[in-house]
Design a protein around this motif. Structure first.
Motif, PDB file in Angstrom:
ATOM      1  N   LYS A 288      -4.373  -4.472  -7.102  1.00 34.14           N
ATOM      2  CA  LYS A 288      -3.692  -3.400  -6.377  1.00 34.14           C
ATOM      3  C   LYS A 288      -3.916  -2.049  -7.054  1.00 34.14           C
ATOM      4  O   LYS A 288      -4.191  -1.047  -6.405  1.00 34.14           O
ATOM      5  CB  LYS A 288      -2.189  -3.678  -6.321  1.00 34.14           C
ATOM      6  CG  LYS A 288      -1.847  -4.939  -5.561  1.00 34.14           C
ATOM      7  CD  LYS A 288      -1.966  -4.750  -4.072  1.00 34.14           C
ATOM      8  CE  LYS A 288      -1.412  -5.955  -3.342  1.00 34.14           C
ATOM      9  NZ  LYS A 288      -1.566  -5.824  -1.899  1.00 34.14           N
ATOM     10  N   LEU A 289      -3.757  -2.022  -8.388  1.00 31.00           N
ATOM     11  CA  LEU A 289      -3.885  -0.729  -9.053  1.00 31.00           C
ATOM     12  C   LEU A 289      -5.324  -0.219  -9.002  1.00 31.00           C
ATOM     13  O   LEU A 289      -5.560   0.984  -8.961  1.00 31.00           O
ATOM     14  CB  LEU A 289      -3.356  -0.818 -10.487  1.00 31.00           C
ATOM     15  CG  LEU A 289      -1.828  -0.979 -10.541  1.00 31.00           C
ATOM     16  CD1 LEU A 289      -1.330  -0.833 -11.955  1.00 31.00           C
ATOM     17  CD2 LEU A 289      -1.118   0.033  -9.639  1.00 31.00           C
ATOM     18  N   PHE A 292      -5.402   1.508  -5.698  1.00 34.95           N
ATOM     19  CA  PHE A 292      -4.683   2.790  -5.742  1.00 34.95           C
ATOM     20  C   PHE A 292      -5.544   3.854  -6.429  1.00 34.95           C
ATOM     21  O   PHE A 292      -5.713   4.958  -5.918  1.00 34.95           O
ATOM     22  CB  PHE A 292      -3.350   2.641  -6.500  1.00 34.95           C
ATOM     23  CG  PHE A 292      -2.193   2.337  -5.603  1.00 34.95           C
ATOM     24  CD1 PHE A 292      -1.901   1.034  -5.240  1.00 34.95           C
ATOM     25  CD2 PHE A 292      -1.383   3.353  -5.091  1.00 34.95           C
ATOM     26  CE1 PHE A 292      -0.833   0.736  -4.393  1.00 34.95           C
ATOM     27  CE2 PHE A 292      -0.310   3.073  -4.253  1.00 34.95           C
ATOM     28  CZ  PHE A 292      -0.042   1.767  -3.908  1.00 34.95           C
ATOM     29  N   GLU A 293      -6.073   3.519  -7.608  1.00 33.61           N
ATOM     30  CA  GLU A 293      -6.860   4.506  -8.342  1.00 33.61           C
ATOM     31  C   GLU A 293      -8.067   4.937  -7.518  1.00 33.61           C
ATOM     32  O   GLU A 293      -8.382   6.116  -7.403  1.00 33.61           O
ATOM     33  CB  GLU A 293      -7.309   3.900  -9.680  1.00 33.61           C
ATOM     34  CG  GLU A 293      -8.032   4.908 -10.553  1.00 33.61           C
ATOM     35  CD  GLU A 293      -8.434   4.326 -11.909  1.00 33.61           C
ATOM     36  OE1 GLU A 293      -8.508   3.085 -12.028  1.00 33.61           O
ATOM     37  OE2 GLU A 293      -8.680   5.113 -12.830  1.00 33.61           O
ATOM     38  N   LEU A 296      -6.967   7.032  -4.332  1.00 33.02           N
ATOM     39  CA  LEU A 296      -6.375   8.334  -4.641  1.00 33.02           C
ATOM     40  C   LEU A 296      -7.389   9.289  -5.260  1.00 33.02           C
ATOM     41  O   LEU A 296      -7.186  10.512  -5.259  1.00 33.02           O
ATOM     42  CB  LEU A 296      -5.167   8.159  -5.571  1.00 33.02           C
ATOM     43  CG  LEU A 296      -3.906   7.690  -4.838  1.00 33.02           C
ATOM     44  CD1 LEU A 296      -2.852   7.219  -5.827  1.00 33.02           C
ATOM     45  CD2 LEU A 296      -3.354   8.824  -3.960  1.00 33.02           C
ATOM     46  N   PHE A 304      -2.262  13.148   1.380  1.00 30.06           N
ATOM     47  CA  PHE A 304      -2.263  11.706   1.628  1.00 30.06           C
ATOM     48  C   PHE A 304      -3.698  11.236   1.845  1.00 30.06           C
ATOM     49  O   PHE A 304      -4.525  11.980   2.369  1.00 30.06           O
ATOM     50  CB  PHE A 304      -1.445  11.376   2.881  1.00 30.06           C
ATOM     51  CG  PHE A 304       0.044  11.464   2.680  1.00 30.06           C
ATOM     52  CD1 PHE A 304       0.788  10.327   2.366  1.00 30.06           C
ATOM     53  CD2 PHE A 304       0.713  12.680   2.803  1.00 30.06           C
ATOM     54  CE1 PHE A 304       2.165  10.405   2.181  1.00 30.06           C
ATOM     55  CE2 PHE A 304       2.083  12.767   2.620  1.00 30.06           C
ATOM     56  CZ  PHE A 304       2.814  11.636   2.299  1.00 30.06           C
ATOM     57  N   LEU A 311      -4.807  -2.160   1.418  1.00 24.08           N
ATOM     58  CA  LEU A 311      -3.402  -2.006   1.040  1.00 24.08           C
ATOM     59  C   LEU A 311      -2.552  -1.945   2.305  1.00 24.08           C
ATOM     60  O   LEU A 311      -1.756  -1.015   2.497  1.00 24.08           O
ATOM     61  CB  LEU A 311      -3.210  -0.758   0.172  1.00 24.08           C
ATOM     62  CG  LEU A 311      -3.842  -0.821  -1.229  1.00 24.08           C
ATOM     63  CD1 LEU A 311      -3.813   0.550  -1.907  1.00 24.08           C
ATOM     64  CD2 LEU A 311      -3.104  -1.831  -2.113  1.00 24.08           C
ATOM     65  N   ASP A 312      -2.744  -2.909   3.172  1.00 17.83           N
ATOM     66  CA  ASP A 312      -1.957  -3.008   4.410  1.00 17.83           C
ATOM     67  C   ASP A 312      -1.951  -1.723   5.215  1.00 17.83           C
ATOM     68  O   ASP A 312      -0.932  -1.352   5.806  1.00 17.83           O
ATOM     69  CB  ASP A 312      -0.493  -3.370   4.127  1.00 17.83           C
ATOM     70  CG  ASP A 312      -0.322  -4.200   2.896  1.00 17.83           C
ATOM     71  OD1 ASP A 312      -0.791  -5.325   2.888  1.00 17.83           O
ATOM     72  OD2 ASP A 312       0.276  -3.684   1.918  1.00 17.83           O
ATOM     73  N   ARG A 314      -1.754   1.236   4.347  1.00 13.22           N
ATOM     74  CA  ARG A 314      -0.901   2.325   3.879  1.00 13.22           C
ATOM     75  C   ARG A 314      -1.697   3.618   3.714  1.00 13.22           C
ATOM     76  O   ARG A 314      -2.876   3.591   3.404  1.00 13.22           O
ATOM     77  CB  ARG A 314      -0.326   1.967   2.497  1.00 13.22           C
ATOM     78  CG  ARG A 314       0.943   1.193   2.550  1.00 13.22           C
ATOM     79  CD  ARG A 314       1.374   0.773   1.155  1.00 13.22           C
ATOM     80  NE  ARG A 314       0.819  -0.533   0.821  1.00 13.22           N
ATOM     81  CZ  ARG A 314       0.967  -1.130  -0.341  1.00 13.22           C
ATOM     82  NH1 ARG A 314       1.633  -0.518  -1.311  1.00 13.22           N
ATOM     83  NH2 ARG A 314       0.451  -2.317  -0.566  1.00 13.22           N
ATOM     84  N   MET A 315      -1.018   4.763   3.906  1.00 14.39           N
ATOM     85  CA  MET A 315      -1.551   6.039   3.459  1.00 14.39           C
ATOM     86  C   MET A 315      -0.918   6.282   2.093  1.00 14.39           C
ATOM     87  O   MET A 315       0.296   6.152   1.956  1.00 14.39           O
ATOM     88  CB  MET A 315      -1.146   7.157   4.411  1.00 14.39           C
ATOM     89  CG  MET A 315      -1.794   7.028   5.776  1.00 14.39           C
ATOM     90  SD  MET A 315      -1.303   8.408   6.857  1.00 14.39           S
ATOM     91  CE  MET A 315       0.490   8.199   6.810  1.00 14.39           C
ATOM     92  N   LEU A 316      -1.735   6.623   1.107  1.00 16.96           N
ATOM     93  CA  LEU A 316      -1.200   6.831  -0.242  1.00 16.96           C
ATOM     94  C   LEU A 316      -1.003   8.319  -0.504  1.00 16.96           C
ATOM     95  O   LEU A 316      -1.697   9.158   0.067  1.00 16.96           O
ATOM     96  CB  LEU A 316      -2.163   6.250  -1.273  1.00 16.96           C
ATOM     97  CG  LEU A 316      -2.622   4.815  -1.016  1.00 16.96           C
ATOM     98  CD1 LEU A 316      -3.532   4.347  -2.135  1.00 16.96           C
ATOM     99  CD2 LEU A 316      -1.442   3.881  -0.855  1.00 16.96           C
ATOM    100  N   TYR A 317      -0.103   8.614  -1.394  1.00 14.61           N
ATOM    101  CA  TYR A 317       0.231  10.010  -1.681  1.00 14.61           C
ATOM    102  C   TYR A 317      -0.132  10.380  -3.112  1.00 14.61           C
ATOM    103  O   TYR A 317       0.170   9.637  -4.052  1.00 14.61           O
ATOM    104  CB  TYR A 317       1.735  10.226  -1.482  1.00 14.61           C
ATOM    105  CG  TYR A 317       2.176  11.643  -1.748  1.00 14.61           C
ATOM    106  CD1 TYR A 317       1.691  12.690  -0.974  1.00 14.61           C
ATOM    107  CD2 TYR A 317       3.065  11.934  -2.787  1.00 14.61           C
ATOM    108  CE1 TYR A 317       2.079  14.000  -1.218  1.00 14.61           C
ATOM    109  CE2 TYR A 317       3.471  13.240  -3.034  1.00 14.61           C
ATOM    110  CZ  TYR A 317       2.973  14.272  -2.241  1.00 14.61           C
ATOM    111  OH  TYR A 317       3.356  15.555  -2.490  1.00 14.61           O
ATOM    112  N   PRO A 319       0.781  13.207  -5.745  1.00 13.51           N
ATOM    113  CA  PRO A 319       1.786  14.268  -5.912  1.00 13.51           C
ATOM    114  C   PRO A 319       1.149  15.642  -6.108  1.00 13.51           C
ATOM    115  O   PRO A 319       0.042  15.757  -6.629  1.00 13.51           O
ATOM    116  CB  PRO A 319       2.539  13.848  -7.180  1.00 13.51           C
ATOM    117  CG  PRO A 319       2.304  12.391  -7.306  1.00 13.51           C
ATOM    118  CD  PRO A 319       0.947  12.139  -6.735  1.00 13.51           C
ATOM    119  N   SER A 320       1.870  16.643  -5.711  1.00 15.09           N
ATOM    120  CA  SER A 320       1.351  18.014  -5.817  1.00 15.09           C
ATOM    121  C   SER A 320       1.176  18.417  -7.271  1.00 15.09           C
ATOM    122  O   SER A 320       0.369  19.277  -7.591  1.00 15.09           O
ATOM    123  CB  SER A 320       2.315  18.990  -5.131  1.00 15.09           C
ATOM    124  OG  SER A 320       3.513  19.052  -5.885  1.00 15.09           O
ATOM    125  N   ALA A 326      -3.965  10.936 -12.240  1.00 17.60           N
ATOM    126  CA  ALA A 326      -4.128  10.029 -11.114  1.00 17.60           C
ATOM    127  C   ALA A 326      -5.525   9.969 -10.501  1.00 17.60           C
ATOM    128  O   ALA A 326      -5.767  10.373  -9.375  1.00 17.60           O
ATOM    129  CB  ALA A 326      -3.110  10.365 -10.032  1.00 17.60           C
TER     130      ALA A 326
END
Lengths: 331, 331, 331, 331, 331, 331
Positions: A288-289, A292-293, A296, A304, A311-312, A314-317, A319-320, A326
């Motif tokens: 999973k990670l 994500f990496e 993103l 996003f 990841l099903d 999903r839209m990932l976020y 942060p500003s 990240a």
């Protein structure tokens, strides 16, 4: 020449001249009877499709000699069709990696550490296993498959589909697994370490791979059985060769059989001892990670991602205030 | 007098004289019109039901003064009815903890570390958070709820249903979480630490608890909302009080809202950034391994447990070579 | 000039000259290097995509000044590509609504009643609530959000995605809800009325909307939390401000939290009192019947609709004897 | 003698002398060889099991003449076994309803309105249907089944399992359905009214019932087919007799076939026109609200019910300020 | 002229001149304003889409006279667009089947045996049924529908979507069913035979079909009810006409109602007697093996098929040693 | 003495004197301190629990020598407790099978044919396999396991849980499978026959069994792996020993791996060639029809069975005209 234009950064209407790896290639005839080139190009950041229209007979002869895996130099323009970017190619020729000073690592997605270094780290963990039977199993697997492990991906697509991705997957699971043995002190470190090293061992025979960790697909056995059933067989054979005791052999087979946890993901039984349970979560976290990496790394702070299929949707976020960590360093 | 007979070790047909905590009590009339005592007894190892037949009027008067939470001294015999063990009680009287030299910790299930020590460790992690807004949130929660945290269980039943179970849950998640931030270096430690500390904050208001961490059930608000929705509200109020910026407030609320991951377990959204994803797995690992350790502590090496309800009715296996670690030390 | 050509009625090969609202716009370069216009056009009956080929530099300059929300006058032809209708545009210019005498309501999908009239009706229902705490909550929400409610849609896509759609949704639920309180006389009218008015209150902050009720998408908070979790928070804050008693506050939060009924649709708990149960069905009926009316308005008597995505891909049937009622008047 | 002791209000250890209806009866021999009576007793508030020990030969002869449906006078004591209340009977004899002045309605659960009154209301709605074919169908069903409708329950267990429960179900659905036709003006009232009247018509042949609306179980046909498939057949036969046109006949059959909505609840197709959709929700609302009213009538203000099986095992809440409406009047 | 070029064997870039059946046809205007022909062509091996560009007015007039079902002679080239093969047509004219000596069976997919032969076999089985009521039912169905059965397909798409496919389906189920009655001797042969013959009887009214077994879609009744509910009605009517006893009638209806087994496939009840259970598996086996044979006929030994939609997207494998049986003879 | 009283036919209140097999046995102390015997008794028709009260010391000594598997002679009475029949035992002693002339087959559930006869039939099918590799595999399995196959059950509980049940399962699947190869002529008989013989081969090591085919439970390996994963390993080892070619070995492993079809029943992959698909349905049919025959043998014509757990809790129906076939002969 160092690469400057990466596929992941392509902007519509941008012009470019740069090198790519050929992923697929074919010459076709359009509806008006003219020849055109339909080619898939890649670099370490991603893949894209390209077209060169109105190919002459001379060009066709040259292009006909290109093969998947070749590096090519291309001049072109980024266009968009139905929301998907593609390349309009004006000029294309085979590159000469040495003469052009190309670095193969620019063209192939690879784990951030070298296969050899990761192999050594993992092998040292195997050597540190106290139980002689488990140690023998872990070392046997590593030593008999060293050559392929150095480049094998962890998957055909999805997480760890990159050069040496399988070792990278094992390495990070080991690091987390050792910590888990400290926090949850009733866990037997020998079993966690050995389980992690062996859990995906038959990925080597489930999927095929070239020397750059690019997998063209599943093997015959992979399609009919899958790496979990193959892994149970492989443990059985290795255990017989190494004269492992019955209980431990079956426990190792159980770890492999149960590590996907859910029947619909290939595990007909669920973990029945704590180290097998832990193995599953170490596997999940690393998968999973990774995603994500990876996902993103493509967006800017405060944005996003697109929907991520693995990841099903999903839209990932991001942060500003993300100013580095990240995934930024991947670009 | 130190306790020698523990409920978890009761063998059918064994006689005993020892102390227990009253869990429930009632005087009933049997089908022939005679009074009998129907009592639930507990110690730190478990609970069991007992009966004393043919209660006289004098006895009835005495027994009528016993309350839940009282310690009692009992002489009896272990019997079995329809596969369930119960106690046949010959003699029972209220114990005098001081005079009898009883240690309350023998009668109540509790985390293996003291609440105060765990609180200090967790608080020091909160203080180490670099982001001032997140640090303020974590500290505010801890400091405002210190008293209850020292004994609150992590659940009414299931994992961490024990004195100071909530702190124990947070502590072990923090230890694993910090390691995760090393292995997956793109994770922001501030977010993992703060998320772990706050993720179950409203368990304090979802379930009720006495000072020994025994929960009689859910609160009114817990039944109508649940600790996840309550947690989102609580973050909102605390964030307004502490003047947390909008984006960070919503991200913290998202961590709480998504940490059960699946809609059917209470999370309408799934994690959208990496630290929220990690939080979920830290939570799962701690819950599952708690149950493994707990269930395996009841069986001998080479045996399987009964089916464990909280682990999908699995039977767990304790290896024949288990000679210590696997939960043994709990007895 | 009154509009005559509506997108929902477009027939392949038809020519037309009429006005539309710009929904999206971009200038692109085709595979031969020529500029073309790719534009999304809409009116109150639907949306369609259009293309103008071979755009000159002069035209490009003009077209570059068009913005989403502008009205444009277009001459073109209806064509079809892979089963989807689109427009081939010959001529396009910005319209001058006043000079051309255009009525904005022809270009935007809107509820059949005016926002102001619906607001008044709904507000009068709020005023008729007997319980002072509930009345205060309902009125507070309405009065603080009057301006946006007058145009806000009930959704980004799907049912009630139209100007003032949210008020229209509330209004019809209120009418049905009041009747339900007569038939099921044990229902407390105050709770049904207040629940209906507040149930979707945070749609205002979950989705964004322009002044014509057209939503460009979800807000940041909408993506990370969703209107149900947002609604629970909003009730909490409003209840604190208005000093609502604890039980009633939590019951209102429960109504919002449970009104989607199924975990997979966002409700972690199901309704626990009768008015909350009723709220769910009022919501469902209004959503479903909206979709039936909407979809059936597009077909002739005796015909089936295409598969309707929001109704589980059902094809709906309009009876051969339908001579009016069933949505006919919408055309 | 009017009944004073109702089963729903039985408190453990209470003594009583009152009348009940026999629900089941048998004489058994206990493990010591003595005869005892095992009897099921009921009244309009519920059912309970009772035992009379040490039955003599004389008593046995008398008790042997009791039949299900008989009223009996009982003196006894409320006891509890494993959490379930039961009656210990000291004395029992057959009652003489006339001489004892018993009112049968105290012993049977029944709808709050008389069957005859509900039948007239429903029949008048059928007569008001404008479409002659639909009107003929609705009236034919009502008139041919008048006698049984007056007492038939709506179910064997669950909602509307009471005397005249089927009519009560239809009546309340009609009242809500007519309102729906006002609010959603595109609904055709004729179809809603006729659909409601006919939707459960074959409950009459799916379940069996005595004249008090008590169902001993499903019929042979009910077990093999179910009221939905039976209903489709019944419409077909009635439509042929009444010479209903093809389209309308099939639409009515579709309404019956689709009214349970989900395949797992017996509907292989979902509603395809708006009146069929509305029918489903009218059915759901009436069933669910029946269960809410019924379950909440058993608890005091500020309390939760037990888990209600027919409502997904929810515990329902009766607000502390409930002072009348919410089912109170049922006691 | 015998057909040589079959659609299933089309290779990209191949030229051909051969006959096809028109499946769909339309004249369109391209984005530059020129007319082109968009046509669907078929033969017994499959279907494909074709385009002829730059159609003149004269051609258009001729092409305008072509109808679905006509045979046409085409000269063209196989091209590929986005991974899908299509035909670029240079010349097309209506064929004259007689003059050109065309054999209609080359253009239509059909069962491998003649409808008449299969009908006779099936009818003889019906005559051999010992129970006079069941025999009457089976014969009545066959004799009343003989004409349509001779060509009716078993489905619109999917398995047995071919001329006389329904009879072929029944025939093979009967052969297996008779064997089952030998092996499982408690099965009543009369019920298995009759159940097989009647189980899909209403496919005749659920889907429409032309005389070549090509179905343009579902009927009105098929869409609103489906062949299972229709079948229950049809048995009822036939049973009334033939005066079949109640129990047997309902058992036959149950066989039809339950033969899809799962609610989500249309069966609200599951089989309750052994012959109904057997019927389901006979149906499944014939459907699945049809799809295996059909899909495997398209690949060479040692290869996998594409993913097969009707077999849960499996890829099927044809062994390298397959040298005949496995579907080879279909080509 | 031939057995006359069978457990399946026990009527409440009936007295009997007959022999049974001991299934479980223990001496207990009741709540008043007296010893009693708690014993499980069985015969070929079923099992039942019995109690003998007030056991004297002398009796206790005798009873203490009884073992599971012993035959005992019992005088007693059939009683009922909470709806479950049990036996009240007055007298019990160990039987002397020879002296008493007891036939062991009266006391054990067994397949209707002898193990030896079935073995010969199955072995002859294996010998008829044309492919030498497949033949070698089938014969090797049969010959190496002949002894255990003669009595092994097909399951611990559920279908074929009887002496020689595994052979009975294989035999009937072979008979149906051979017919299938005629009807579906593209099936390769060699693969169907070999697949059927080997598909459950590791039931021999998954469950344990005594010499009467009674299984006390799962083996260690059976619990951790299950017969499907074990079977894949077993094929691998046998194939290596017999030098089977790679493709055929993997295909056999795939047949075993896929024969349960659904992931939740233990098959991570679905069948990819036709013989594997057929194998699954042969398995299903034999299992389901076994359960139908078994359950229906307990009820009279015109009645329904209790709910059958292994058939999704269906109640099965035995027609009123059943006069023999449907399982009657089993009584």
């Amino acid at each position: 020449m160092s690469k400057e234009f990466y596929i992941a950064d392509a902007q519509v209407d941008a012009s470019f001249t740069d090198n790519f790896m050929v992923k697929s290639i074919s010459l076709r005839v359009d509806s008006k009877g003219k020849q055109y080139l339909d080619i898939g190009l890649g670099d370490r950041s991603g893949e894209i499709s390209g077209k060169k229209w109105d190919v002459t007979e001379d060009e066709a002869a040259q292009l006909g000699r290109l093969r998947e895996g070749d590096l090519v130099k291309v001049r072109g323009l980024v266009t968009e069709w139905n929301g998907t970017k593609q390349l309009r190619i004006f000029k294309i020729r085979k590159a000469d990696p040495e003469a052009d000073g190309l670095d193969i690592s620019d063209y192939v997605k690879a784990a951030p550490e070298s296969g050899a270094a990761m192999f050594e780290l993992i092998r040292s963990k195997a050597e540190s296993v106290g139980d002689p039977e488990l140690r023998a199993m872990a070392l046997c697997f590593l030593d008999e498959n060293r050559e392929r492990l150095l480049y094998y991906p962890g998957a055909m697509r999805n997480h760890h589909a990159e050069m040496a991705g399988l070792l990278y997957h094992i390495e990070r699971m080991l690091l987390m697994g050792e910590k888990a043995c400290e926090v949850y002190s009733f866990l037997r470190r020998d079993w966690v370490v050995t389980g992690v090293i062996l859990h995906d061992m038959e990925k080597l025979n489930e999927i095929e791979s070239n020397a750059y960790g690019v997998s063209p697909g599943y093997s015959f056995e992979g399609k009919l059985l899958g790496h979990i059933a193959q892994g149970v067989k492989a443990i059985e054979l290795m255990a017989q060769k190494l004269k492992i005791s019955e209980e431990k052999k079956i426990m190792l087979e159980h770890m492999i059989l149960s590590h996907h946890y859910e029947p619909e993901f290939g595990s007909p039984v669920r973990p029945m001892f704590a180290e097998a349970e832990m193995l599953h979560y170490l596997d999940m976290i690393d998968a999973k990670l990774y995603d994500f990496e990876d996902s993103l790394s493509l967006v800017a702070p405060g944005e996003f991602t697109e929907r991520v299929r693995t990841l099903d949707n999903r839209m990932l976020y991001k942060p500003s205030f993300a100013d580095g960590p990240a995934g930024e360093e991947k670009a």
